[in-house]
Motif scaffolding. Structure first.
Motif, PDB file in Angstrom:
ATOM      1  N   MET A 129      -2.508  13.253  -1.328  1.00 12.34           N
ATOM      2  CA  MET A 129      -2.869  11.879  -1.665  1.00 12.34           C
ATOM      3  C   MET A 129      -1.668  11.203  -2.321  1.00 12.34           C
ATOM      4  N   SER A 130      -1.387   9.993  -1.898  1.00 17.34           N
ATOM      5  CA  SER A 130      -0.268   9.246  -2.470  1.00 17.34           C
ATOM      6  C   SER A 130      -0.617   7.767  -2.488  1.00 17.34           C
ATOM      7  N   ASN A 185       8.095  -1.093  -5.059  1.00 10.30           N
ATOM      8  CA  ASN A 185       8.315  -0.465  -3.755  1.00 10.30           C
ATOM      9  C   ASN A 185       8.518   1.047  -3.908  1.00 10.30           C
ATOM     10  N   ALA A 186       7.629   1.671  -4.690  1.00  3.81           N
ATOM     11  CA  ALA A 186       7.769   3.096  -5.017  1.00  3.81           C
ATOM     12  C   ALA A 186       6.536   3.860  -4.550  1.00  3.81           C
ATOM     13  N   ARG A 187       6.763   4.989  -3.895  1.00  3.40           N
ATOM     14  CA  ARG A 187       5.662   5.856  -3.469  1.00  3.40           C
ATOM     15  C   ARG A 187       5.457   6.949  -4.514  1.00  3.40           C
ATOM     16  N   LEU A 188       4.234   7.043  -5.017  1.00  2.00           N
ATOM     17  CA  LEU A 188       3.893   8.010  -6.055  1.00  2.00           C
ATOM     18  C   LEU A 188       2.956   9.052  -5.461  1.00  2.00           C
ATOM     19  N   ASP A 189       3.373  10.303  -5.505  1.00  4.32           N
ATOM     20  CA  ASP A 189       2.557  11.402  -4.989  1.00  4.32           C
ATOM     21  C   ASP A 189       1.614  11.890  -6.077  1.00  4.32           C
ATOM     22  N   VAL A 280      -0.803  -2.489  -3.872  1.00  7.24           N
ATOM     23  CA  VAL A 280      -0.557  -1.077  -3.576  1.00  7.24           C
ATOM     24  C   VAL A 280      -0.897  -0.805  -2.116  1.00  7.24           C
ATOM     25  N   GLU A 281      -0.425   0.323  -1.640  1.00  7.14           N
ATOM     26  CA  GLU A 281      -0.660   0.702  -0.247  1.00  7.14           C
ATOM     27  C   GLU A 281      -0.989   2.190  -0.185  1.00  7.14           C
ATOM     28  N   LEU A 282      -2.111   2.510   0.455  1.00  3.23           N
ATOM     29  CA  LEU A 282      -2.538   3.891   0.632  1.00  3.23           C
ATOM     30  C   LEU A 282      -2.238   4.347   2.055  1.00  3.23           C
ATOM     31  N   PRO A 283      -2.077   5.656   2.264  1.00  2.00           N
ATOM     32  CA  PRO A 283      -1.783   6.150   3.617  1.00  2.00           C
ATOM     33  C   PRO A 283      -2.883   5.761   4.603  1.00  2.00           C
TER      34      PRO A 283
END
Length: 357
Positions: A129-130, A185-189, A280-283
């Motif tokens: 999940m990210s 513009n950062a992806r957080l795992d 935000v943006e989810l996969p």
């Protein structure tokens, strides 16, 4: 070949839709402007001057392309303009789709998920999940911070699952000359896979502001960190579908406890049309991801008196606490309360604590 009129139309749309300009829209507008300028220069039209008199070709959309070269240039110019306008149209459609999901509106934008694809069982999705934090919009006028960053945490009930994942710091900027935002513009795992996510889990995003402290000439910069607000998003909807795609979340003040209750809907904010927003943006997956249907079993009614005296006293102490004291209870006490919940049918005031355990 002027882009200013179209830019003004985009600004008007964004002003009506809550004074928000996403990074995708800003990038698409800049790309369109640059494309028009390149075409102007290639056709001998100086920026800021009237179009030079030359042969005009009618475009398929009813407009015209000004060219000073041969007919061979027309298809290439049309392709470049179509590419730029298509990117802008896609960015606007994505924004309106995101806006319509967040707030009550009288229009509908079709979802991106292909409805013809088969539904996926969440137990078969082993992806981590990210969440990608795009930007912070509509900054409050009372904020006086030099930089911002965001922390993402996974919650189940009032319990935080795993460690917080922070983003890099970012400075406020202005796009389209009038809209302020903080481009993360950062992806957080998040330290959890989709197939083990609880149905009631939610992602909590906390925004922090950094203010630089006074310093002497030779000291390294020092910053004071303050919580600005938080936003939350349920991982699954009420119909057991995994949340996907871009989301627009209202920022709630730190006075409201982010650990309690489900994630609030953006339209429930008392100042939803003026408060700060987090994009935000989810996969995304080919189709809907469904949590397996849960068939509830018949409740077991156990006798509280069957427990030993020490356990009875411990449970009484836990359920008699007020809600704020209970939130500071240890993990072991919460586990005992949850494990022995079937013995508490005769204690109605224990229900809230059991649900928070």
């Amino acid at each position: 070949m002027r882009s200013s009129n179209l830019t003004q139309v985009v600004k008007q749309i964004c002003a009506i839709a809550g004074d928000v300009v996403t990074m995708e829209i800003a990038d698409a507008v800049n790309f369109l402007v640059e494309t028009c300028r390149e075409i102007q220069k290639s056709q001998g039209v100086l920026d800021g001057e009237e179009d030079l008199p030359s042969e005009t070709h009618q475009s398929s959309s009813g407009g015209s392309l000004v060219t000073s070269g041969g007919d061979d240039d027309v298809p290439q110019l049309k392709a470049r303009i179509m590419d730029a306008t298509s990117k802008l149209a896609a960015a606007l459609a994505s924004f309106l789709r995101m806006y319509s999901k967040a707030f009550r509106v009288d229009f509908f934008v079709p979802p991106v998920v292909d409805q013809t694809q088969e539904e996926m069982d969440s137990r078969t999705v082993r992806n981590k999940m990210s969440v990608k934090v795009r930007g912070l919009h509509r900054l409050s006028g009372s904020w006086r911070y030099d930089q911002y960053f965001v922390e993402a945490q996974l919650y189940h009930g009032s319990r935080c699952v795993g460690a917080a994942e922070p983003s890099d710091t970012a400075k406020p900027t202005v796009c389209l000359s009038c809209y302020s935002l903080v481009p993360f513009n950062a992806r957080l795992d998040i330290d959890a896979r989709v197939n083990i996510l609880p149905l009631e889990s939610r992602i909590v995003l906390t925004v922090f502001g950094l203010r630089q402290l006074p310093q002497s000439d030779h000291d390294a910069p020092r910053y004071m960190r303050e919580e600005v607000g938080w936003a939350a998003l349920q991982c699954y909807s009420f119909d057991r579908k995994l949340c996907q795609g871009s989301q627009l979340l209202t920022l709630w003040p730190i006075e409201s406890d982010r650990r309690l209750g489900a994630a609030p809907h953006s339209s429930d904010h008392p100042h939803s049309h003026s408060c700060p927003l987090l994009c935000v943006e989810l996969p995304e997956y080919p189709g809907d991801v469904l949590f397996p249907e849960i068939i509830p079993s018949a409740p077991r009614l156990l006798n509280f008196a069957d427990l030993d005296v020490n356990t009875q006293q411990q449970l009484k102490d836990i359920v008699e606490r007020d809600i704020f004291t209970f939130n500071r209870s240890s993990v072991e006490e919460r586990e005992v309360l949850w494990e022995k919940r079937h013995y508490l049918h005769g204690e109605p005031h224990a229900l809230a604590k059991v649900l928070l355990a």
